[in-house]
Design an enzyme around this catalytic site. Structure first.
Site, PDB file in Angstrom:
ATOM      1  N   TYR A   1      42.137  30.613  30.553  1.00 36.19           N
ATOM      2  CA  TYR A   1      42.702  31.078  31.820  1.00 36.19           C
ATOM      3  C   TYR A   1      41.573  31.703  32.620  1.00 36.19           C
ATOM      4  CZ  TYR A   1      45.602  33.740  35.094  1.00 36.19           C
ATOM      5  OH  TYR A   1      46.187  34.264  36.226  1.00 36.19           O
TER       6      TYR A   1
ATOM      7  N   ASP B 132      33.083  33.022  31.571  1.00 37.24           N
ATOM      8  CA  ASP B 132      34.073  33.888  32.199  1.00 37.24           C
ATOM      9  C   ASP B 132      34.270  35.078  31.263  1.00 37.24           C
ATOM     10  OD1 ASP B 132      36.217  35.227  33.158  1.00 37.24           O
ATOM     11  OD2 ASP B 132      37.522  33.478  33.359  1.00 37.24           O
TER      12      ASP B 132
ATOM     13  N   LYS C 259      38.485  43.357  35.157  1.00 37.82           N
ATOM     14  CA  LYS C 259      39.069  44.289  34.187  1.00 37.82           C
ATOM     15  C   LYS C 259      38.246  45.563  33.963  1.00 37.82           C
ATOM     16  CE  LYS C 259      41.839  40.631  32.129  1.00 37.82           C
ATOM     17  NZ  LYS C 259      43.244  40.729  32.309  1.00 37.82           N
TER      18      LYS C 259
HETATM   19  N1  PLP Z   1      39.490  35.194  33.674  1.00 34.63           N
HETATM   20  C1  PLP Z   1      40.010  35.642  32.523  1.00 34.63           C
HETATM   21  C2  PLP Z   1      39.338  35.315  31.226  1.00 34.63           C
HETATM   22  C3  PLP Z   1      41.170  36.432  32.532  1.00 34.63           C
HETATM   23  O1  PLP Z   1      41.697  36.865  31.379  1.00 34.63           O
HETATM   24  C4  PLP Z   1      41.761  36.742  33.778  1.00 34.63           C
HETATM   25  C5  PLP Z   1      42.982  37.550  33.828  1.00 34.63           C
HETATM   26  O2  PLP Z   1      43.588  37.889  32.874  1.00 34.63           O
HETATM   27  C6  PLP Z   1      41.183  36.239  34.939  1.00 34.63           C
HETATM   28  C7  PLP Z   1      40.038  35.480  34.865  1.00 34.63           C
HETATM   29  C8  PLP Z   1      41.781  36.572  36.273  1.00 34.63           C
HETATM   30  O3  PLP Z   1      41.550  37.903  36.566  1.00 34.63           O
HETATM   31  P1  PLP Z   1      42.499  38.676  37.603  1.00 34.63           P
HETATM   32  O4  PLP Z   1      43.829  38.800  36.958  1.00 34.63           O
HETATM   33  O5  PLP Z   1      41.792  39.982  37.823  1.00 34.63           O
HETATM   34  O6  PLP Z   1      42.529  37.848  38.836  1.00 34.63           O
END
Ligand code: PLP
Length: 421
Positions: A138, A231, A259
């Site tokens: 994700y 990521d 986060k």
């Molecule tokens: N990338 C990863 C690995 C994530 O776990 C998340 C959200 O949980 C995101 C991107 C997206 O981040 P946001 O919810 O701050 O848009």
């Protein structure tokens, strides 16, 4: 039962009664009143040892006094300026000092924006269109990556409203599988701009990379003029000072964050080699902008949070993670069950499956009904974990040995209940 009433009311005004899908667990989610340390308190007078931690950011626990004091002080000076602040330089320098691939940083508002922007940059740098992502990862809720996503989208088809023209440029392979990726790259390398991955998958439970897999990704991307994007929205500042790239010793070209970096306030960031980052506007031609980019509240909270995160911090946090995972193994052993306990550092998840879990398909063998019974038993024993088999649990500095002991007792009961159903 105030939460139940609030949820009923919320559904009239907020789609599904919540502002993000995974929050809407059955029969109704509890509504938060406040958080303190390892505990989350609800409007019905209950409190929970919290392993969701707002889905990861709260590595110091709820309402850390140092972070809150700095934020209060900043609030009195204003909450947004539309001009740069010295604090942005301070946080950028700290990120660059810690994160191996980071030579420059752009602060944005969410992990979603970070991955969207990093992918755009990779496409601009390489002049290619396609990206590769892994089944079940994700990377936020934007169109480029909403294809066989984890988190709230796990198991759902691509969302309506996402044009095929966009997703036809997103190629999918299973994680931890060298053959599948090699064969894809052999066929399509000249069109592939980037490979984006969660170095530890944290949106279908918790799946670490197999030994050597990240090195393999580094080699294949270098050989084929493909940008490697880690990521690190979850792993960044969670598993080591420099995130997964430090933990595993593999340096990508670009990395995305969110986060923990915002110390509990909204933030995102992407970082990488200077030659790439200088393509970002206004120094370069790749457009990226945001009213709240580098917001002083989030930046202040980020600076104060990172001040706590040194080697000693991670060795203490890792020890708690180990204690938790070993404790769950013991509970399973006592119950003669062979379910999978996954995780590393302060990340963990119990999969209700006897299959080893190295990719999305294997994760999906888990019994979600059993997980739901386990989740609700934990909740009735004052333990809150993310309400899905396909999320990851987190531990914070604020979790005590006593918290972990109490949690393991609740888990023993939760597992027993799940087996009886
Ligand atoms: N990338 C990863 C690995 C994530 O776990 C998340 C959200 O949980 C995101 C991107 C997206 O981040 P946001 O919810 O701050 O848009």
């Amino acid at each position: 039962m105030k939460s139940e009433e609030l949820f009923k009311d919320a559904k009239n005004y907020l789609p599904g009664g919540v502002d993000s899908p995974v929050r809407a667990f059955k029969p109704y989610p509890f509504f938060a009143l406040r958080g303190e340390g390892s505990r989350l308190f609800d409007v019905d007078g209950n409190s929970y040892i919290d392993y969701c931690l707002a889905f990861g950011p709260l590595v110091l626990g709820h309402a850390n006094p140092q972070v809150m004091d700095a934020v209060k002080e900043q609030l009195l000076k204003g909450s947004a300026y539309g001009v740069p602040t010295e604090a942005e330089i301070e946080l950028a320098k700290d990120v660059i000092k810690r994160v191996p691939c980071a030579e420059m940083v752009r602060f944005v508002n969410s992990g979603t924006e970070a991955t969207m922007s990093a992918i755009r940059l990779a496409r601009a740098v390489t002049g290619k269109k396609k990206i590769v992502k892994f089944e079940g990862t994700y990377h936020g809720a934007h169109d480029y990556v909403l294809v066989k996503s984890g988190s709230g989208a796990a198991g759902l088809p691509d969302s309506p409203g996402v044009p095929e023209e966009t997703t036809k440029n997103t190629l999918l392979v299973p994680f931890n599988n060298e053959e599948a990726l090699t064969s894809l790259v052999e066929k399509k390398a000249k069109n592939i701009a980037a490979i984006i991955l969660e170095p530890v998958m944290g949106n279908v439970g918790c799946i670490p990379p197999k030994k050597g897999y990240l090195e393999f990704l580094r080699d294949i991307t270098l050989e084929n003029d493909i940008i490697l994007i880690f990521d690190e929205v979850i792993t960044g500042f969670r598993i080591a000072e420099g995130g997964a790239q430090e933990y595993f010793g593999v340096t990508p070209d670009l990395a995305t964050f969110g986060k923990i970096l915002g110390g509990g306030f909204p933030i995102g960031a992407f970082a990488g080699r200077k030659e790439f980052m200088e393509r970002i506007a206004p120094s370069g031609d790749v457009y990226q902008a945001g009213t709240f980019n580098g917001n002083p509240i989030s930046i202040t909270a980020g600076i104060q949070t990172l001040k706590n995160l040194d080697k000693k911090f991670y060795s203490e946090l890792d020890a708690k993670g180990l204690k938790m995972r070993r404790g769950i193994q013991d509970v399973l052993h006592d119950a003669s069950l062979e379910y999978q306990v996954a995780g590393l550092s302060s990340m963990f998840q119990l999969y209700f499956t006897t299959h080893e879990v190295w990719d999305y398909t294997q994760a999906k063998t888990a019994d979600t009904d059993k997980f739901n019974h386990y989740f609700h038993t934990l909740l009735s024993n004052e333990v809150f974990i993310p309400p899905s088999q396909f999320e990851c649990c987190f531990i914070s500095k604020a979790h005590s040995s006593e918290d972990i002991g109490k949690t393991l007792e609740a888990m023993a009961e939760g597992i027993k209940t799940a087996e009886k159903k």
